[in-house]
Design a protein around this motif. Structure first.
Motif, short mmCIF file in Angstrom:
data_model
loop_
_atom_site.label_atom_id
_atom_site.label_comp_id
_atom_site.label_asym_id
_atom_site.label_seq_id
_atom_site.Cartn_x
_atom_site.Cartn_y
_atom_site.Cartn_z
N HIS A 39 0.80 -1.22 0.00
CA HIS A 39 0.00 0.00 0.00
C HIS A 39 0.85 1.28 0.00
CE1 HIS A 39 -2.96 -2.95 1.44
NE2 HIS A 39 -3.87 -2.15 0.93
N LEU A 49 -4.05 0.63 -2.57
CA LEU A 49 -3.48 -0.67 -2.90
C LEU A 49 -2.73 -0.58 -4.22
CD1 LEU A 49 -3.21 -3.73 -2.39
CD2 LEU A 49 -5.43 -4.02 -3.51
N LEU A 405 -7.13 2.37 -5.11
CA LEU A 405 -6.48 1.38 -5.98
C LEU A 405 -5.61 2.11 -6.99
CD1 LEU A 405 -6.23 -1.60 -6.93
CD2 LEU A 405 -8.15 -1.13 -8.48
N HIS A 425 -6.15 -12.22 -1.20
CA HIS A 425 -7.15 -11.20 -0.85
C HIS A 425 -6.84 -9.86 -1.49
CE1 HIS A 425 -4.85 -8.88 2.22
NE2 HIS A 425 -4.26 -10.04 2.48
N HIS A 426 -5.54 -9.60 -1.75
CA HIS A 426 -5.19 -8.39 -2.49
C HIS A 426 -5.71 -8.47 -3.93
CE1 HIS A 426 -1.74 -8.20 0.55
NE2 HIS A 426 -2.52 -7.16 0.82
N ASP A 428 -8.18 -10.29 -4.99
CA ASP A 428 -9.64 -10.15 -4.93
C ASP A 428 -10.05 -8.68 -4.83
OD1 ASP A 428 -9.82 -12.90 -5.00
OD2 ASP A 428 -10.10 -13.12 -2.83
N GLU A 429 -9.32 -7.92 -4.02
CA GLU A 429 -9.65 -6.50 -3.86
C GLU A 429 -9.40 -5.73 -5.15
OE1 GLU A 429 -8.36 -2.59 -1.19
OE2 GLU A 429 -7.75 -4.61 -0.53
N GLY A 432 -12.16 -6.78 -7.55
CA GLY A 432 -13.46 -6.35 -7.03
C GLY A 432 -13.68 -4.87 -7.26
N LYS A 433 -12.66 -4.06 -6.97
CA LYS A 433 -12.80 -2.62 -7.19
C LYS A 433 -12.88 -2.28 -8.68
CE LYS A 433 -10.84 -0.97 -2.86
NZ LYS A 433 -9.83 -0.15 -2.16
#
Length: 442
Positions: A39, A49, A405, A425-426, A428-429, A432-433
């Protein structure tokens, strides 16, 4: 956060920013004041991110302790040492470490300060090599359309991105270009290497016929063309280039400034594709983007051709004030150690299928006309807005930043390459965004 950080600059006018819409930026500045691992921290305290590893360079993540400490220690021990007729131990140690992870046969290293300098160095090595071999008629350099090889005169001459070339006169003479390999009509939404287009390597034979092989010194390509929007070589393409170059005595240069240091799940893309060039350019991930540094790796055959004549004479009249800078060398060593200790190249290889699935899950979204990937590199190509090229992708970039992002855009293409420490999970984020942003029909 340190209170020494100046989070509110009082005047933005003096800095003419590179590859930036300066007027737009200075109306609504986007400033980073800190970073850690995956980050960035913005000037207004938000976390962003990093889906681009900075600019394809922060492969090990941000502010990693081993690298930070190596720089701190080196600055207090030996800040600078000339590289002309003198040296310091870490420059030699780093060169040995690079050779150890490089493709077999690339046994010698010249240091630079950037990818652009690495490219110009490689071109000069190629030209000089043929001359010292008594083959000075080989003066031509062959690049590729849509290729990016930095911004120095040599790099933009062999490069093929129009906006980077059109304002700067005639550039180098004796340069020609092969066609690019991007064939969206045949290869859209391909996962990995495209099936179609390998035969485009035969265009090099056409150029050889046009100019005669005896005039051609080198061919330079990116194994994966990154800055032009992630153009992935079709199956067999790079091996065919290698075969043609070998057949005609032409040197093959791989520009691995982006693909080097784990981005493909291997130390270099040359190993991923099983094709070894004669010269290879690197930078970016060499020091994790922390300190400017590049390196050009050359074969023993090329190096040894220069090692003749009186021993007190300089063999190759080229180099930089900061070649092998002590602090940069310390950063490079610590970066390579971090990659090795944390198994980041293997991690990238193992994470690539999850990255691929996440990327291609966006196929159904409005205005998405192509998705492509290789290793932990990915691109989403958007349908341009009529009469307003680049605006759709730039709008996505701004919305992504607002939503925490960081992505990169080139034309109407979103390009991404997260640090190799990324967890599922990164990923996915990230997607997702992006899904929410692209659903908004920008």
């Amino acid at each position: 956060m340190s209170n020494r950080l100046n989070t509110t600059p009082n005047d933005l006018r003096a800095f003419w920013m590179p590859f930036t819409a300066n007027r737009q930026f200075k109306k609504e500045p986007r400033l980073f004041v800190g970073a850690k691992d995956m980050h960035y921290t913005t000037h207004d305290g938000r976390q962003v991110l990093d889906a681009t590893a900075g600019l394809w360079c922060v492969n090990a993540g941000h502010c990693r302790p081993k690298i930070t400490e190596a720089i701190r220690e080196q600055a207090g021990e030996l800040d600078y040492a000339p590289a002309f007729q003198l040296g310091h131990p870490k420059a030699f140690e780093l060169a040995n470490r690079l050779v150890n992870i490089a493709p077999d046969g690339l046994n010698h290293v010249l240091y630079t300060n950037s990818g652009s300098e690495s490219v110009d160095t490689a071109l000069k090595v190629a030209l000089a090599y043929h001359r010292v071999k008594g083959d000075g008629s080989r003066f031509r350099l062959i690049g590729r359309e849509r290729g990016y090889h930095g911004v120095n005169f040599g790099g933009i001459s062999v490069g093929g991105i129009v906006a980077n070339r059109k304002m700067f006169g005639t550039l180098l003479t004796g340069v020609d270009h092969m066609p690019h390999t991007h064939q969206p009509g045949k290869n859209a939404f391909t996962r990995g290497e495209p099936e179609h287009g390998g035969d485009l390597a035969s265009e090099l034979e056409r150029i050889v016929t046009l100019h005669d092989a005896s005039t051609i010194a080198a061919v330079i390509v990116e194994p994966v063309a990154g800055s032009t929007g992630v153009l992935i070589p079709p199956k067999g393409y790079l091996q065919k280039l290698r075969d043609i170059c070998t057949k005609h005595g032409i040197l093959l240069i791989f520009d691995e400034v982006i693909t080097g240091f784990g981005r493909m799940g291997t130390p270099f893309a040359a190993q991923y594709y099983g094709v070894t060039p004669d010269i290879m350019t690197t930078a970016k991930g060499l020091t994790n983007g922390v300190i400017p540094m590049g390196a050009v790796l050359v074969s023993s055959e090329i190096h040894d051709a220069f090692m003749s004549g009186p021993e007190h004479m300089i063999e190759f009249f080229h180099g930089y004030t900061y070649s092998g800078n002590p602090i940069a060398a310390a950063a490079g060593l610590a970066t390579l150690e971090t990659y090795k200790e944390e198994g980041l190249f293997d991690r990238a290889r193992d994470m690539a299928p999850y990255w691929e699935d996440g990327l291609h899950s966006l196929k159904d979204l409005p205005n998405v006309i192509d998705i492509r990937n290789i290793g932990t590199i990915g691109a989403i190509e958007l349908d341009p807005i009529a009469g307003e090229p680049t605006k759709r992708a730039f709008s996505a970039f701004l919305k992504a930043y607002e939503n925490g992002l960081l992505i990169r855009t080139t034309g109407d293409i979103i390009a991404m390459s997260p640090p190799l420490i990324a967890e599922k999970h990164h990923i996915d984020e990230i997607f997702g965004k992006l899904r929410e942003i692209l659903k908004s029909n920008i």
